[in-house]
Each structure stands twice: as structure tokens, then as C-alpha cells.
Scaffold this motif. Structure first.
Motif, mmCIF file in Angstrom:
data_model
loop_
_atom_site.group_PDB
_atom_site.id
_atom_site.type_symbol
_atom_site.label_atom_id
_atom_site.label_comp_id
_atom_site.label_asym_id
_atom_site.label_seq_id
_atom_site.Cartn_x
_atom_site.Cartn_y
_atom_site.Cartn_z
ATOM 1 N N HIS A 138 0.412 -0.066 -17.261
ATOM 2 C CA HIS A 138 1.056 1.206 -17.574
ATOM 3 C C HIS A 138 0.160 2.363 -17.165
ATOM 4 C CE1 HIS A 138 -1.101 -0.246 -21.144
ATOM 5 N NE2 HIS A 138 -1.169 0.980 -21.619
ATOM 6 N N GLU A 139 0.735 3.575 -17.249
ATOM 7 C CA GLU A 139 0.004 4.765 -16.819
ATOM 8 C C GLU A 139 -0.271 5.655 -18.023
ATOM 9 O OE1 GLU A 139 1.242 6.562 -12.923
ATOM 10 O OE2 GLU A 139 2.982 5.271 -13.205
ATOM 11 N N VAL A 140 -1.487 6.195 -18.072
ATOM 12 C CA VAL A 140 -1.854 7.113 -19.152
ATOM 13 C C VAL A 140 -2.517 8.337 -18.525
ATOM 14 C CG1 VAL A 140 -2.189 5.240 -20.828
ATOM 15 C CG2 VAL A 140 -4.152 6.115 -19.558
ATOM 16 N N ASP B 241 4.802 15.192 -7.604
ATOM 17 C CA ASP B 241 5.958 14.443 -8.100
ATOM 18 C C ASP B 241 6.400 13.364 -7.106
ATOM 19 O OD1 ASP B 241 5.993 15.825 -10.440
ATOM 20 O OD2 ASP B 241 7.740 17.074 -9.971
ATOM 21 N N GLY B 242 5.427 12.653 -6.533
ATOM 22 C CA GLY B 242 5.775 11.538 -5.644
ATOM 23 C C GLY B 242 6.249 11.975 -4.264
ATOM 24 N N LYS B 243 6.201 13.294 -3.962
ATOM 25 C CA LYS B 243 6.632 13.746 -2.629
ATOM 26 C C LYS B 243 5.495 13.526 -1.632
ATOM 27 C CE LYS B 243 10.154 17.095 -3.918
ATOM 28 N NZ LYS B 243 10.130 17.004 -5.398
ATOM 29 N N GLY B 244 5.872 13.341 -0.343
ATOM 30 C CA GLY B 244 4.852 13.099 0.676
ATOM 31 C C GLY B 244 4.227 11.724 0.542
ATOM 32 N N GLN B 245 5.024 10.736 0.068
ATOM 33 C CA GLN B 245 4.501 9.376 -0.094
ATOM 34 C C GLN B 245 5.471 8.367 0.503
ATOM 35 O OE1 GLN B 245 3.402 8.282 -4.027
ATOM 36 N NE2 GLN B 245 2.363 10.220 -4.435
ATOM 37 N N ALA B 246 4.916 7.309 1.075
ATOM 38 C CA ALA B 246 5.767 6.234 1.595
ATOM 39 C C ALA B 246 5.115 4.895 1.279
ATOM 40 C CB ALA B 246 5.952 6.398 3.099
ATOM 41 N N ARG B 247 5.897 3.993 0.748
ATOM 42 C CA ARG B 247 5.362 2.657 0.425
ATOM 43 C C ARG B 247 5.381 1.781 1.665
ATOM 44 N NH1 ARG B 247 6.151 1.362 -5.872
ATOM 45 N NH2 ARG B 247 5.508 3.451 -6.434
ATOM 46 N N ILE B 248 4.368 0.967 1.805
ATOM 47 C CA ILE B 248 4.299 0.020 2.913
ATOM 48 C C ILE B 248 4.200 -1.373 2.293
ATOM 49 C CG2 ILE B 248 2.959 -0.716 4.928
ATOM 50 C CD1 ILE B 248 2.040 2.142 5.321
ATOM 51 N N LEU C 99 -4.273 6.162 3.127
ATOM 52 C CA LEU C 99 -3.611 4.934 2.697
ATOM 53 C C LEU C 99 -4.306 4.476 1.421
ATOM 54 C CD1 LEU C 99 -1.464 2.788 3.638
ATOM 55 C CD2 LEU C 99 -3.438 1.395 4.291
ATOM 56 N N GLU C 100 -3.508 4.190 0.410
ATOM 57 C CA GLU C 100 -4.077 3.671 -0.840
ATOM 58 C C GLU C 100 -3.554 2.266 -1.076
ATOM 59 O OE1 GLU C 100 -3.323 5.969 -4.355
ATOM 60 O OE2 GLU C 100 -3.907 7.836 -3.394
ATOM 61 N N GLY C 101 -4.454 1.385 -1.450
ATOM 62 C CA GLY C 101 -4.023 0.048 -1.860
ATOM 63 C C GLY C 101 -3.209 0.169 -3.141
ATOM 64 N N PHE C 102 -2.236 -0.720 -3.311
ATOM 65 C CA PHE C 102 -1.379 -0.661 -4.488
ATOM 66 C C PHE C 102 -2.145 -1.211 -5.685
ATOM 67 C CE2 PHE C 102 2.252 -1.433 -7.165
ATOM 68 C CZ PHE C 102 3.044 -0.350 -6.864
ATOM 69 N N VAL C 103 -2.222 -0.409 -6.740
ATOM 70 C CA VAL C 103 -2.947 -0.820 -7.945
ATOM 71 C C VAL C 103 -1.985 -1.566 -8.869
ATOM 72 C CG1 VAL C 103 -4.201 0.011 -9.977
ATOM 73 C CG2 VAL C 103 -4.487 1.174 -7.769
ATOM 74 N N GLU C 104 -2.361 -2.773 -9.254
ATOM 75 C CA GLU C 104 -1.544 -3.559 -10.187
ATOM 76 C C GLU C 104 -1.841 -3.064 -11.593
ATOM 77 O OE1 GLU C 104 0.737 -5.832 -9.868
ATOM 78 O OE2 GLU C 104 0.637 -5.814 -7.675
ATOM 79 N N ALA D 189 0.861 -1.175 0.000
ATOM 80 C CA ALA D 189 0.000 0.000 0.000
ATOM 81 C C ALA D 189 0.909 1.240 0.000
ATOM 82 C CB ALA D 189 -0.884 -0.011 1.238
ATOM 83 N N ILE D 190 0.298 2.381 -0.247
ATOM 84 C CA ILE D 190 1.077 3.631 -0.246
ATOM 85 C C ILE D 190 0.393 4.614 0.692
ATOM 86 C CG2 ILE D 190 2.064 5.480 -1.654
ATOM 87 C CD1 ILE D 190 1.867 3.807 -4.059
ATOM 88 N N LEU D 191 1.172 5.175 1.597
ATOM 89 C CA LEU D 191 0.650 6.210 2.476
ATOM 90 C C LEU D 191 1.013 7.555 1.854
ATOM 91 C CD1 LEU D 191 -0.781 6.530 5.244
ATOM 92 C CD2 LEU D 191 1.504 6.737 6.273
ATOM 93 N N LYS D 192 0.014 8.429 1.700
ATOM 94 C CA LYS D 192 0.261 9.732 1.058
ATOM 95 C C LYS D 192 -0.307 10.844 1.937
ATOM 96 C CE LYS D 192 -0.451 7.926 -3.668
ATOM 97 N NZ LYS D 192 -1.158 8.121 -4.941
ATOM 98 N N THR D 193 0.380 11.969 2.000
ATOM 99 C CA THR D 193 -0.219 13.117 2.685
ATOM 100 C C THR D 193 -1.458 13.534 1.893
ATOM 101 O OG1 THR D 193 1.218 14.621 1.460
ATOM 102 C CG2 THR D 193 1.928 14.027 3.680
HETATM 103 P P1 AMP Z 1 0.960 10.456 -7.367
HETATM 104 O O1 AMP Z 1 1.767 11.550 -6.762
HETATM 105 O O2 AMP Z 1 -0.218 10.073 -6.548
HETATM 106 O O3 AMP Z 1 0.603 10.724 -8.800
HETATM 107 O O4 AMP Z 1 1.913 9.164 -7.421
HETATM 108 C C1 AMP Z 1 3.124 9.141 -8.154
HETATM 109 C C2 AMP Z 1 3.337 7.796 -8.807
HETATM 110 O O5 AMP Z 1 3.346 6.750 -7.803
HETATM 111 C C3 AMP Z 1 2.215 7.389 -9.761
HETATM 112 O O6 AMP Z 1 2.419 7.939 -11.018
HETATM 113 C C4 AMP Z 1 2.345 5.867 -9.741
HETATM 114 O O7 AMP Z 1 3.412 5.436 -10.559
HETATM 115 C C5 AMP Z 1 2.689 5.571 -8.298
HETATM 116 N N1 AMP Z 1 1.454 5.353 -7.525
HETATM 117 C C6 AMP Z 1 0.759 6.269 -6.836
HETATM 118 N N2 AMP Z 1 -0.325 5.743 -6.241
HETATM 119 C C7 AMP Z 1 -0.328 4.435 -6.557
HETATM 120 C C8 AMP Z 1 -1.190 3.315 -6.230
HETATM 121 N N3 AMP Z 1 -2.271 3.461 -5.440
HETATM 122 N N4 AMP Z 1 -0.867 2.116 -6.745
HETATM 123 C C9 AMP Z 1 0.223 1.944 -7.527
HETATM 124 N N5 AMP Z 1 1.073 2.940 -7.860
HETATM 125 C C10 AMP Z 1 0.821 4.160 -7.371
#
Ligand code: AMP
Length: 357
Positions: free
Chosen positions: A189-191, A154-161, A181-186, A144-148
Motif C-alpha cells: 500500500h501507499e502512505v 496526478d499520474g500524467k506524463g506516465q506510461a507503463r511498460i 524509467l522506473e522499475g515497478f515497485v511491488e 516498469a514505468i516511463l515518466k517525464t
Molecule cells: P507519481 O505521479 O509518480 O506519484 O505516480 C502516481 C502513482 O503511480 C503512484 O501513486 C503509484 O500508485 C504509481 N506508481 C508510480 N511510480 C511507481 C513505481 N515505480 N512502481 C509502482 N507504482 C508506481
């Protein structure tokens, strides 16, 4: 179009970075002036705008003078304090509207909004302390990912669990800020889809682009994205749904994960978006002009794509490659930043890879 701006009128832009710079250039091509407001001196936008105010977000006199000097206000930076916006909005309209800004400023409100619209998101739960994190992990599981909730980019304020044992360290990284907390999405690719909505409610979306990140920062966007015809339609329809629900005016970026069970919305950005920079060289009307048209109350342009494009961000000392890049067939867009710090977006290049497929 009674409220459309006429050439010679002025758009105020909150935030003076590269997005503001490219908006100001687009506005000037339409004969409109821009007045940039930014607390930092000498940013990328001020250099190309007709006017610039350098003052703090809480400088009421400066905010008032700015609002009185412009005909409409837009923003390229989402974290302008609410009080500053209240003051401006009492004098001049702000586009996109406050609700769009509020929803996208807070990851929890954003997820709730998307869920209520019937769109797929990662599973999520609010986290304020160790007990709520334990409860969230119990429900969502790992990884999962914890995010503020606020002020992340740009991925700041995030921590993977990856396992429950990572929980305490991840929570410490939030520095006491409210989080989700967000569950990790399998995803495969990203669009992203860049959509626009005009004052009359018309919607126009650019073709989805495929994004590759490195270290949480966008590295490259490629159009066309690898999507089936049905997924492409889904992407555009969901962007239109978001735009319409928010009664939005301007350009919006929607980041999506492509999964085996369909598109999952990662986040929305109420502004022109880095993953839409390819439109500058792949479309007759790019995202910056489209945003200016919408905000100015003009009809939207046709954002149809004429070419396949690869957009590459120039990050940090990538910019040292400019002499070499200049010798190739690439459209160069530099932001005029003096110092190339690590992780800093210095510019981008667009390469056309053929006629639109
Ligand atoms: P964000 O700042 O939320 O756009 O996250 C930055 C990058 O982290 C995204 O572009 C994804 O590659 C990855 N990411 C963020 N949230 C998730 C999630 N819930 N599951 C999987 N990958 C994530």
C-alpha cells in the motif's frame, strides 16, 4: 525570532488553486494577509485572499510589483519558471528555498538526491531516446514505468511498460520530453508523511496517512495508516532527514510505498499536500497553519492527531453529492470551482472515525 512576520504583514503565494485557498484561510486566522499571484483569473485562492494579481509568469512588471508588496513569498504550484523566481528572490525571500523546489521539479534530480541521502527509491535510469530506453530496460527490466522528468502530476506524463514491446508506444507518449524509467515497485500500500520545518530548524511531522489512488488521482487518505511502530518511526525519520538536508522551511509531503523490505520513497512535494487534508479536522494545528507558521518565521505548532480520520476527495461530479453529504457528520471543504470537469478536484470531506488510536 527577529525575522518573524507580525500580524498585519503579508505572505505572497505563487499559484491560486485550492492549496493556495486553504493557505490563505489559515493565514487569515493568524492575522496575516495573503497576496495571490496566478495567471488564471478567479481561481479558488483569489476569492479568499486579501489581494490577487492575475498576470503571466513572465510579466516582469507584475512580478516586481507583487514581490515589493509582500514580506515573504511561498508557493502552492511547483512549476513557476526559474526566471520569475530569480526576479522575486532579488526582492523578497522565497520559502521553501529554491533548492527544495529544483530537486522536486525534476524526477531525476529528486531520485539522485534521495539516493545520496541513503533512502530507498525504485531503480531508475535516465531516458532521452529509443537507445537509452533500450539500455534502461535492459538494466531495470519489466514491468516498469516511463515518466517525464518534469511537469508530471496526478499520474500524467506516465506510461507503463509491461513488456519490451510496449517501449516504442511509451516513448511516443513522452512527446520528446526528457524522461526516466522506473522499475515497478511491488508495494502492499501507499502512505505519505507530511512534515514541517521552521526557520530555527525545528521539525514536526504529522502521523503518516494511507493513500488510495484511482486512475492516478488520490481518492482517499486514512489515518492511522497500516504501519508497524517501526515503519511509522522510519517514515517520520526519513521525512525529517529530507527536511533538514534541504534546509527546508515550510511543509513538505513525502509519498512512500510500503514494501516487504521497508519503505521506498516515491516522490516529494515541496508544499502542502492533498494527502494532508485530513489534518484540518484531525489535528489542532493543520498542515496549512503549520506551513504559514513556518514561512512566517513563527514556532511550529504541535501537529498531534486527536482523531482517526478518513479524507475523501470530491472529484468531478462527486460534488453533486454535497446535499446528501451535508446531512451526514462530515466536515466539508469545497474549493469554489465553478465547473465540475472530469478528474478535477472540487473539494474534500473529512470524516472522524473515532478518537486517535
Ligand atoms: P507519481 O505521479 O509518480 O506519484 O505516480 C502516481 C502513482 O503511480 C503512484 O501513486 C503509484 O500508485 C504509481 N506508481 C508510480 N511510480 C511507481 C513505481 N515505480 N512502481 C509502482 N507504482 C508506481
Amino acid at each position: 525570532m527577529t525575522d518573524a512576520l507580525r500580524p498585519g504583514q503579508t505572505i505572497g503565494i505563487l499559484g491560486g488553486g485550492q492549496l493556495g485557498r486553504m493557505l490563505a484561510v489559515a493565514a487569515s486566522r493568524l492575522g496575516l494577509h495573503c497576496h495571490v499571484y496566478d495567471p488564471a483569473e478567479g481561481g479558488p485562492a483569489a476569492e479568499v485572499a486579501a489581494r490577487a494579481t492575475c498576470a503571466a509568469w513572465d510579466d516582469e512588471a507584475a512580478l516586481r510589483a507583487f514581490a515589493e508588496a509582500v514580506d515573504v513569498v511561498t508557493y502552492e504550484f511547483e512549476n513557476v519558471p526559474a526566471e520569475s523566481l530569480d526576479l522575486i528572490e532579488a526582492i523578497v525571500p522565497i520559502r521553501p528555498n529554491r533548492r527544495a523546489l529544483a530537486v522536486s521539479q525534476d524526477r531525476l534530480d529528486e531520485k539522485d538526491f534521495l539516493r545520496d541521502l541513503g533512502l530507498a527509491t525504485a531503480p531508475y535510469a535516465t531516458v532521452d531516446d529509443a537507445a537509452s530506453l533500450d539500455a534502461a530496460l535492459e538494466r531495470i527490466g519489466t514491468p516498469a514505468i516511463l515518466k517525464t522528468r518534469r511537469f508530471g502530476y496526478d499520474g500524467k506524463g506516465q506510461a507503463r511498460i509491461m513488456a519490451a514491446s510496449d517501449a516504442a508506444a511509451a516513448l511516443a507518449e513522452m512527446n520528446g520530453a526528457p524522461a526516466i524509467l522506473e522499475g515497478f515497485v511491488e508495494f502492499s500500500h501507499e502512505v505519505s508523511v507530511i512534515g514541517a520545518r521552521g526557520t530555527g530548524g525545528a521539525v514536526a511531522c504529522f502521523d503518516p496517512g494511507e493513500n488510495r489512488h484511482e486512475g492516478g488521482i488520490l481518492r482517499e487518505t486514512t489515518v492511522p495508516a497500516r504501519l508497524s511502530a517501526a515503519q511509522r518511526t522510519d517514515a517520520v525519520l526519513l521525512a525529517a532527514k529530507i527536511l533538514t538536508e534541504l534546509d527546508y522551511v515550510g511543509v513538505l509531503g513525502v509519498e512512500l510505498f510500503v514494501t516487504a523490505s521497508g519503505l521506498v520513497v516515491n516522490e516529494i512535494a515541496p508544499r502542502v499536500h492533498n494527502s494532508g487534508h485530513w489534518t484540518q479536522d484531525g489535528c489542532l494545528i493543520d498542515q496549512f497553519e503549520q506551513h504559514i507558521r513556518a514561512v512566517a518565521g513563527w514556532p511550529l505548532g504541535d501537529g498531534a492527531r486527536h482523531s482517526d480520520v478518513v479524507m475523501e476527495n470530491l472529484i468531478g461530479d462527486d460534488v453533486d453529492r454535497i446535499p446528501e453529504i451535508a446531512g451526514t457528520q462530515a466536515a466539508i471543504h469545497l474549493y469554489g470551482k465553478a465547473e465540475a470537469r472530469a478528474g478535477r478536484k472540487m473539494g474534500h470531506v473529512n470524516r472522524l472515525t473515532g478518537p486517535a488510536r
